[in-house]
Write an enzyme that holds these catalytic residues in place. Structure first.
Site, PDB file in Angstrom:
ATOM      1  N   GLY A  55       0.807  -1.345   0.112  1.00 11.47           N
ATOM      2  CA  GLY A  55      -0.138  -0.100   0.079  1.00 11.47           C
ATOM      3  C   GLY A  55       0.868   1.297   0.139  1.00 11.47           C
ATOM      4  O   GLY A  55       2.095   1.245  -0.008  1.00 11.47           O
ATOM      5  N   SER A  56       0.073   2.509  -0.038  1.00  7.74           N
ATOM      6  CA  SER A  56       0.957   3.688  -0.308  1.00  7.74           C
ATOM      7  C   SER A  56       1.506   4.027   0.925  1.00  7.74           C
ATOM      8  O   SER A  56       2.871   4.822   0.849  1.00  7.74           O
ATOM      9  CB  SER A  56      -0.126   4.708  -0.501  1.00  7.74           C
ATOM     10  OG  SER A  56      -0.981   5.029   0.471  1.00  7.74           O
ATOM     11  N   THR A  57       1.211   3.741   2.085  1.00  6.80           N
ATOM     12  CA  THR A  57       1.946   3.886   3.448  1.00  6.80           C
ATOM     13  C   THR A  57       2.768   3.161   3.485  1.00  6.80           C
ATOM     14  O   THR A  57       4.274   3.491   3.876  1.00  6.80           O
ATOM     15  CB  THR A  57       1.289   3.907   4.547  1.00  6.80           C
ATOM     16  OG1 THR A  57      -0.124   4.859   4.273  1.00  6.80           O
ATOM     17  CG2 THR A  57       1.918   4.447   5.686  1.00  6.80           C
ATOM     18  N   ASP A 111       3.209  -2.358   8.203  1.00 11.67           N
ATOM     19  CA  ASP A 111       2.107  -2.240   7.078  1.00 11.67           C
ATOM     20  C   ASP A 111       1.214  -1.174   7.506  1.00 11.67           C
ATOM     21  O   ASP A 111       0.924  -0.686   8.786  1.00 11.67           O
ATOM     22  CB  ASP A 111       1.281  -3.424   7.073  1.00 11.67           C
ATOM     23  CG  ASP A 111       0.852  -3.833   5.607  1.00 11.67           C
ATOM     24  OD1 ASP A 111       0.916  -2.750   4.830  1.00 11.67           O
ATOM     25  OD2 ASP A 111       0.227  -4.783   5.425  1.00 11.67           O
ATOM     26  N   GLY A 112       0.431  -0.686   6.620  1.00 13.30           N
ATOM     27  CA  GLY A 112      -0.550   0.314   6.597  1.00 13.30           C
ATOM     28  C   GLY A 112      -1.936  -0.263   7.155  1.00 13.30           C
ATOM     29  O   GLY A 112      -2.027  -1.547   7.252  1.00 13.30           O
ATOM     30  N   LYS A 124      -8.101  -3.719   6.810  1.00 17.01           N
ATOM     31  CA  LYS A 124      -7.181  -3.915   5.781  1.00 17.01           C
ATOM     32  C   LYS A 124      -7.773  -4.320   4.667  1.00 17.01           C
ATOM     33  O   LYS A 124      -8.652  -5.113   4.562  1.00 17.01           O
ATOM     34  CB  LYS A 124      -5.815  -4.678   6.312  1.00 17.01           C
ATOM     35  CG  LYS A 124      -5.152  -3.726   7.307  1.00 17.01           C
ATOM     36  CD  LYS A 124      -3.830  -4.608   8.004  1.00 17.01           C
ATOM     37  CE  LYS A 124      -2.742  -4.748   6.917  1.00 17.01           C
ATOM     38  NZ  LYS A 124      -2.445  -3.913   5.880  1.00 17.01           N
ATOM     39  N   GLY A 127      -6.685  -2.358  -0.583  1.00 13.76           N
ATOM     40  CA  GLY A 127      -5.578  -2.492  -1.771  1.00 13.76           C
ATOM     41  C   GLY A 127      -5.687  -4.049  -2.522  1.00 13.76           C
ATOM     42  O   GLY A 127      -4.978  -4.225  -3.401  1.00 13.76           O
ATOM     43  N   GLU A 133      -1.356 -10.594   3.566  1.00 19.69           N
ATOM     44  CA  GLU A 133      -1.098  -9.566   4.758  1.00 19.69           C
ATOM     45  C   GLU A 133      -1.364 -10.328   6.149  1.00 19.69           C
ATOM     46  O   GLU A 133      -0.424 -10.198   7.028  1.00 19.69           O
ATOM     47  CB  GLU A 133      -1.714  -8.189   4.598  1.00 19.69           C
ATOM     48  CG  GLU A 133      -1.433  -7.296   3.367  1.00 19.69           C
ATOM     49  CD  GLU A 133      -2.121  -6.236   3.265  1.00 19.69           C
ATOM     50  OE1 GLU A 133      -1.682  -5.217   2.713  1.00 19.69           O
ATOM     51  OE2 GLU A 133      -3.362  -6.079   3.621  1.00 19.69           O
ATOM     52  N   LYS A 151      -7.255   7.757   9.200  1.00 24.52           N
ATOM     53  CA  LYS A 151      -7.604   6.342   9.268  1.00 24.52           C
ATOM     54  C   LYS A 151      -8.110   5.893  10.568  1.00 24.52           C
ATOM     55  O   LYS A 151      -8.630   4.839  10.707  1.00 24.52           O
ATOM     56  CB  LYS A 151      -6.313   5.494   8.988  1.00 24.52           C
ATOM     57  CG  LYS A 151      -5.731   5.696   7.788  1.00 24.52           C
ATOM     58  CD  LYS A 151      -6.558   5.597   6.456  1.00 24.52           C
ATOM     59  CE  LYS A 151      -6.158   6.118   5.113  1.00 24.52           C
ATOM     60  NZ  LYS A 151      -5.076   4.982   4.759  1.00 24.52           N
TER      61      LYS A 151
END
Length: 252
Positions: A55-57, A111-112, A124, A127, A133, A151
């Site tokens: 993911g983006s984070t 992880d985000g 989660k 994505g 994950e 979030k």
């Protein structure tokens, strides 16, 4: 600034706080994600087996780990990626990779998350990588979750956005109806996730995702989790309950 919350702190007090910027600067959401990611990488030590999030984070964390490896500040790191996307990123950065078959116990995962409630339960999978994950992060000694303040929710599903459920493609409508009826009291609407071309989104595992949209709280999350997993055709859901040991939140 970045605030770290731990399961050990029942009152959700800040464990660490970076000094505020002076003069004040309004940071973008991506800036906040990067701050949280870099803070999480401070937990990484040489010789660790790491779960690499998606993911983006999480991307910022993987970039930072690769940078520290190139600088020689980290050595003997082994990464376990949670998606094909992260695998490609890590390989491009020179991060040595392996899998759960070779390393069934992971020292640390970063992880985000799409949602974080006050008890550090997570949503989660928006994505599309929720199964891998959960497998990786369920095998780690410590799971550091990194998010920006957008979030944070009062309860899972509270953002009004998707609670993902990975399912087999066979008779997906049947499974989606089962899921929607399961949480009818919560005003649940179940929708098959599509890709940009309007075709069913396919996960790295060859499965579909049904997104659940909730108008009310699910109630007891463990009971909800068990009920979802009892439906034949469900592979996994995006509620990560009692898994995060630390949550790092970047706030303006």
């Amino acid at each position: 600034m970045a605030i770290a919350w731990s399961k050990k702190s029942a009152s959700m007090e800040a464990l660490s706080l970076s000094p505020p910027m002076s003069p004040p600067v309004i940071l973008s959401q991506d800036d906040l994600k990067k701050i949280a990611a870099y803070k999480a990488v401070e937990f990484v030590e040489s010789g660790m087996v790491l779960g690499l999030g998606t993911g983006s984070t999480a991307k910022h964390a993987v970039d930072r780990i690769g940078e520290l490896l190139r600088q020689g500040k980290l050595t003997d790191i082994v990464g376990i990626p949670t998606s094909k996307q992260t695998q490609e990123q890590a390989l491009s950065l020179g991060i040595p990779l392996s899998d759960l078959d070779s390393h069934p116990t992971i020292d640390l995962a970063i992880d985000g998350a799409d949602e974080v409630d006050p008890h550090l339960n997570l949503v989660k999978g928006r994505g599309g990588s929720l199964l891998r994950e959960k497998m990786v992060e369920g095998a780690c000694k410590k799971f550091v979750c990194i998010v920006d303040e957008s979030k944070l929710v009062k309860h899972l599903g509270g953002s009004g956005l998707a609670l993902p459920v990975e399912i087999v493609p066979f008779c997906w409508k049947f499974i989606a109806n089962k899921l929607q009826n399961l949480f009818q009291r919560a005003g649940c609407v179940a929708k098959l996730r599509n890709d940009r071309e309007g075709k069913p989104f396919v996960t790295d595992n060859g499965n579909y995702i049904v997104d659940l949209y909730l108008k009310k709280e699910l109630g007891d999350l463990q009971i909800a989790s068990d009920a979802i997993l009892r439906i034949a055709g469900v592979v996994e859901h995006g509620m990560f309950l009692d898994m995060a040991t630390t949550v790092i939140v970047a706030v303006n």
